[in-house]
Design an enzyme around this catalytic site. Structure first.
Site, mmCIF file in Angstrom:
data_model
loop_
_atom_site.group_PDB
_atom_site.id
_atom_site.type_symbol
_atom_site.label_atom_id
_atom_site.label_comp_id
_atom_site.label_asym_id
_atom_site.label_seq_id
_atom_site.Cartn_x
_atom_site.Cartn_y
_atom_site.Cartn_z
ATOM 1 N N HIS A 151 0.853 -1.183 0.000
ATOM 2 C CA HIS A 151 0.000 0.000 0.000
ATOM 3 C C HIS A 151 0.893 1.238 0.000
ATOM 4 C CE1 HIS A 151 -2.844 2.904 2.229
ATOM 5 N NE2 HIS A 151 -3.155 2.887 0.946
ATOM 6 N N PRO A 193 -6.337 -1.806 1.932
ATOM 7 C CA PRO A 193 -6.065 -0.981 0.745
ATOM 8 C C PRO A 193 -4.887 -1.444 -0.127
ATOM 9 C CG PRO A 193 -5.270 0.119 2.713
ATOM 10 C CD PRO A 193 -5.939 -1.135 3.179
ATOM 11 N N CYS A 197 -0.671 0.172 9.703
ATOM 12 C CA CYS A 197 -0.813 1.552 9.229
ATOM 13 C C CYS A 197 -2.213 1.808 8.696
ATOM 14 C CB CYS A 197 0.230 1.851 8.147
ATOM 15 S SG CYS A 197 1.891 1.960 8.817
ATOM 16 N N HIS A 198 -2.696 0.960 7.776
ATOM 17 C CA HIS A 198 -4.027 1.191 7.197
ATOM 18 C C HIS A 198 -4.858 -0.073 7.124
ATOM 19 C CE1 HIS A 198 -1.114 4.146 5.533
ATOM 20 N NE2 HIS A 198 -1.997 4.969 6.073
ATOM 21 N N GLY A 199 -4.376 -1.167 7.802
ATOM 22 C CA GLY A 199 -5.208 -2.347 7.953
ATOM 23 C C GLY A 199 -5.168 -3.356 6.828
#
Lengths: 425, 174
Positions: B118, B153, B138-140
Site C-alpha cells: 500500500h 487498501p 498503518c491502514h489495515g
C-alpha cells in the site's frame, strides 16, 4: 555597456530570447568579438586556465561531497572509502587535491605576469584589487579544504593557523574560541570548515564575474604596456584567443594529468595519511607548498603578534602595488632596472618557499629573515624609488609598432588577417 | 569567424576542424564518465547486495526478519496446516491472483519482502486473521500465509526477493 551590439541572432528562438534577455549579445560582445591586443603572449592564457580550474574544482568537489562525511570520527574513513570503494573515487580525490595545487600554480603565474607587465597600473587598479580579493578567497578555500580529510597535517595545520588569532590583543582568545566552536580544533571546527569550503568557491565565481567585468572596461594589458589605439592593434577574441587559450589549457592539463596519474602524492605531506591525533603533534608541521613563502615570513619574526602581522601584511601589500609603483611605464620590457629587481623578487619568493619547508633552525632562520626584508623592501622602497630614478627605454607609439618593430606600419595589413583577401586555402 | 569563402569541396581546414571536434567530443565523454559513474552503487554497497542467512534454527511456525539491500525480508518456516490452507484458496477470491506454489521454491520456506504494497510500512508478522499471515497496522491491510493480500487498501501481494538455497540450512538472498 558598450555601443550597439554587432550580434545578429539567427534563429527565431535566438531572436525571441535576445529581445527578452540579451545573453546572446552579452556572450558575443564579451567572448566572441571582444578586441584583444594582437601581441599577447602565452603568459596571458592563465586567466582562462584559472577559470577552467575553478570549474574543475567545483565539479570534482561537489561530487566528492556526495561521499564525504564531515564528522571528526568518520571523516578520515570516508576519504579512504572514496579512495577504495567509490567508483573512480581515487581519480576524483587526486584530481581535486592536485587541482588545488594546479590552481595556485596558475594563480601565481597569473599574478607574476601582472607584476612584470604592470597590469595593475591605471586604469586597471580595480581589476587588480578584485584579483587580490580572489587570492584571499582562494587561500581561505584551500585552507578549509585541507582540514577536511582530518589527517595529522589537516588537524595540526588548522590548530597552528587558527591559533594565530589569539595573538590579537584583548580579544584574541575570544575570537579563537569563537572560530573553533570549542576549546580546541574539533568536530565543531570541522563541520563549519566543510560548510565554508563548499560556500567560498561560489563567492570566488561571483568575484570572477566582477574581475572580468572590470577587465572588459579597458580591455587587456599587453606585453608592450602600450594601450590599444586603433582596430589594427587588436584581434577578435574568437578565434584567435579562444584557440590560443584552448591550446595553453591542453598543455596545462597534460602537466596536471602527469601529477594525477603518475605522482599523485608528490605535492602532499605523508603525515596526512595518519588520522588526526589531538594528543600528538607531528615533528614538522608543514603547510601545502603554495603557503610556504608566507609561512616562512610568519616564522622569521620572533614575536607571535609580529609574525602574524607580517604574514598578513605580506599578502595585503600586493593590493597596494598600483600606488607603490610610481613608474608611468607599464611593461618591464621597457624598464631594464625594474627587470633585475623583479627577477630578484621572484627568486626571493621561491627561496622563501624553500625556507618555509625547512625546520626553523640555524641558517634557515637567518636566510628567511634576509629574504623577508627584501620582500618588504621591494614593495615599500624599491618600487617607489625606481619610478623616480629609473630611465626607461623609449616606448613604441602603438602595439602595431611594438609587434612589427623596424618593418614599419605598412606591412601591418588588416586588423584581422582571416578576413583578408586570401582564397579558400 | 573563419574564412567565409565558399569552397566547392571540403578542404584541409574543414578536416582539421572536424577531427579536432571529434577528438574533443571523445575526450569530453571520457572525462564525464567518472563524474557520472561515481553516483552508481559503490563497492561497499555492491558487497551488501547479497545476504547469506542460516535458517537451521528457525522453528516451525516462526517468522524471522533479516535485512537485505536496506529492506526487511521475512523468512517464514511454515507449518503443514498453513501450507494446506494457503493452497486451498480459489484464485477468484484473490485481489492479486497467484498460486502458493508459484510463490515458493520449497513449500515450508516462504521468503517475502516485508514491505506493505500500500504505502510502504512494515507489516506485523504472525498477525491478522490468517494463521501465519501478516497484518499492516498503518491502514489495515491483511495478508495470508502465502503473503497474498486479502483485505485492506494494499493493491498487490507482498513482493518476492530473488533467492537461492545454498544448502538445506543456508539461503542466499539476492
Amino acid at each position: 555597456m558598450r555601443a550597439e551590439s554587432t550580434y545578429v541572432p539567427k534563429s527565431r528562438l535566438a531572436k525571441w530570447l535576445e529581445s527578452r534577455l540579451p545573453v546572446g549579445g552579452l556572450i558575443h560582445s564579451s567572448f566572441v568579438v571582444f578586441p584583444n591586443p594582437r601581441n599577447l603572449n602565452y603568459w596571458w592564457t592563465f586567466g582562462g586556465i584559472l577559470s577552467f580550474m575553478l570549474a574543475a574544482q567545483i565539479v570534482t568537489g561537489v561530487v566528492l561531497a556526495m561521499h564525504y562525511t564531515p564528522q571528526s570520527s568518520l571523516a578520515f574513513a570516508s576519504i579512504e572509502h572514496i579512495m577504495r570503494d567509490v567508483n573512480y573515487g581515487w581519480l576524483l580525490r587526486y584530481a581535486h587535491a592536485n587541482g588545488a595545487s594546479m590552481f595556485f600554480l596558475a594563480l601565481y603565474i597569473h599574478m607574476f605576469r601582472g607584476m612584470y607587465y604592470g597590469s595593475y597600473k591605471a586604469p586597471r587598479e580595480v581589476l587588480w584589487l578584485f584579483g587580490v580579493i580572489l587570492f584571499l578567497l582562494a587561500i581561505a578555500t584551500a585552507f578549509t579544504g585541507y582540514v577536511l580529510p582530518w589527517g595529522q597535517m589537516s588537524f595540526w595545520g588548522a590548530t597552528v593557523i587558527t591559533s594565530l588569532f589569539s595573538a590579537i590583543p584583548w580579544v584574541g582568545d575570544s575570537i579563537t574560541t569563537w572560530l573553533w566552536g570549542g576549546y580546541a580544533v574539533d568536530n565543531a571546527t570541522l563541520n563549519r570548515f566543510f560548510s565554508l569550503h563548499y560556500l567560498l568557491p561560489f563567492m570566488i565565481a561571483g568575484v570572477v564575474v566582477l574581475h572580468i567585468w572590470a577587465l572588459h572596461v579597458h580591455g587587456s594589458n599587453n606585453p608592450a604596456g602600450v594601450e590599444k589605439k586603433t582596430a589594427k592593434d587588436t584581434l577578435p577574441f574568437h578565434p584567435y584567443f579562444t584557440v590560443k587559450d584552448g591550446f595553453a589549457l591542453v598543455c596545462f592539463l597534460a602537466f596536471f594529468a602527469w601529477f594525477v596519474f603518475y605522482v599523485p602524492n608528490y605535492l602532499s605531506n605523508a603525515d596526512n595519511y595518519i588520522e588526526a591525533n589531538p594528543l600528538l603533534t607531528p615533528v614538522h608541521i608543514v603547510p601545502e607548498w603554495y603557503y610556504l613563502p608566507f609561512y616562512a615570513i610568519l616564522r622569521s619574526i620572533p614575536s607571535k603578534l609580529g609574525g602574524t602581522a607580517a604574514m598578513f601584511a605580506a599578502v595585503v601589500i600586493i593590493a597596494f602595488l598600483p600606488w607603490l609603483d610610481t613608474s608611468k611605464v607599464k611593461s618591464a620590457a621597457y624598464r631594464p632596472l625594474y627587470q633585475i629587481f623583479f627577477w630578484l623578487f621572484v627568486a626571493c619568493a621561491v627561496l622563501l618557499g624553500y625556507m618555509g619547508s625547512q625546520p626553523p633552525e640555524g641558517g634557515y632562520v637567518i636566510a628567511a629573515r634576509v629574504l623577508t626584508v627584501y620582500y618588504f623592501l621591494y614593495f615599500l622602497v624599491i618600487l617607489p624609488l625606481l619610478g623616480r630614478f629609473e630611465k626607461p627605454r623609449p616606448l613604441p607609439p602603438t602595439i602595431c609598432d611594438a609587434v612589427l618593430g623596424k618593418r614599419g606600419q605598412a606591412a601591418a595589413a588588416d586588423a584581422n588577417p582571416l578576413q583578408a583577401h586570401e582564397p579558400g586555402q | 569567424m573563419a574564412a567565409n569563402t565558399i569552397a566547392e569541396e571540403p578542404n584541409r581546414r574543414d578536416l582539421l576542424f572536424a577531427a579536432t571536434g571529434a577528438m574533443g567530443a571523445v575526450g569530453a565523454g571520457f572525462a564525464a564518465w567518472p563524474l557520472i559513474d561515481q553516483m552508481s552503487p559503490d563497492a561497499t554497497t555492491l558487497a551488501a547486495a547479497t545476504a547469506d542467512v542460516d535458517i537451521a534454527h528457525i522453528a516451525e511456525g516462526q517468522i524471522v526478519t533479516v535485512k537485505w539491500r536496506g529492506k526487511p525480508i521475512f523468512i517464514s518456516h511454515r507449518a503443514a496446516k498453513e501450507i494446506e490452507a494457503a493452497r486451498a484458496v480459489p484464485l477468484s477470491e484473490l485481489r492479486d491472483p497467484a498460486t502458493d506454489e508459484s510463490r515458493v521454491q520449497k513449500p515450508e520456506w516462504l521468503i517475502l519482502i516485508g514491505i506493505c504494497t500500500h504505502l510502504g510500512c512494515v507489516p506485523l508478522k504472525n498477525d491478522g486473521p490468517y494463521k501465519g499471515g501478516y497484518f499492516c497496522p498503518c491502514h489495515g491491510s491483511v495478508y495470508d500465509a502465502s503473503g497474498r493480500v486479502r483485505y485492506g487498501p494494499a493493491p498487490y501481494n507482498l513482493a518476492l526477493p530473488p533467492y537461492t538455497f545454498a544448502s538445506d540450512t543456508k539461503v542466499t538472498i539476492g
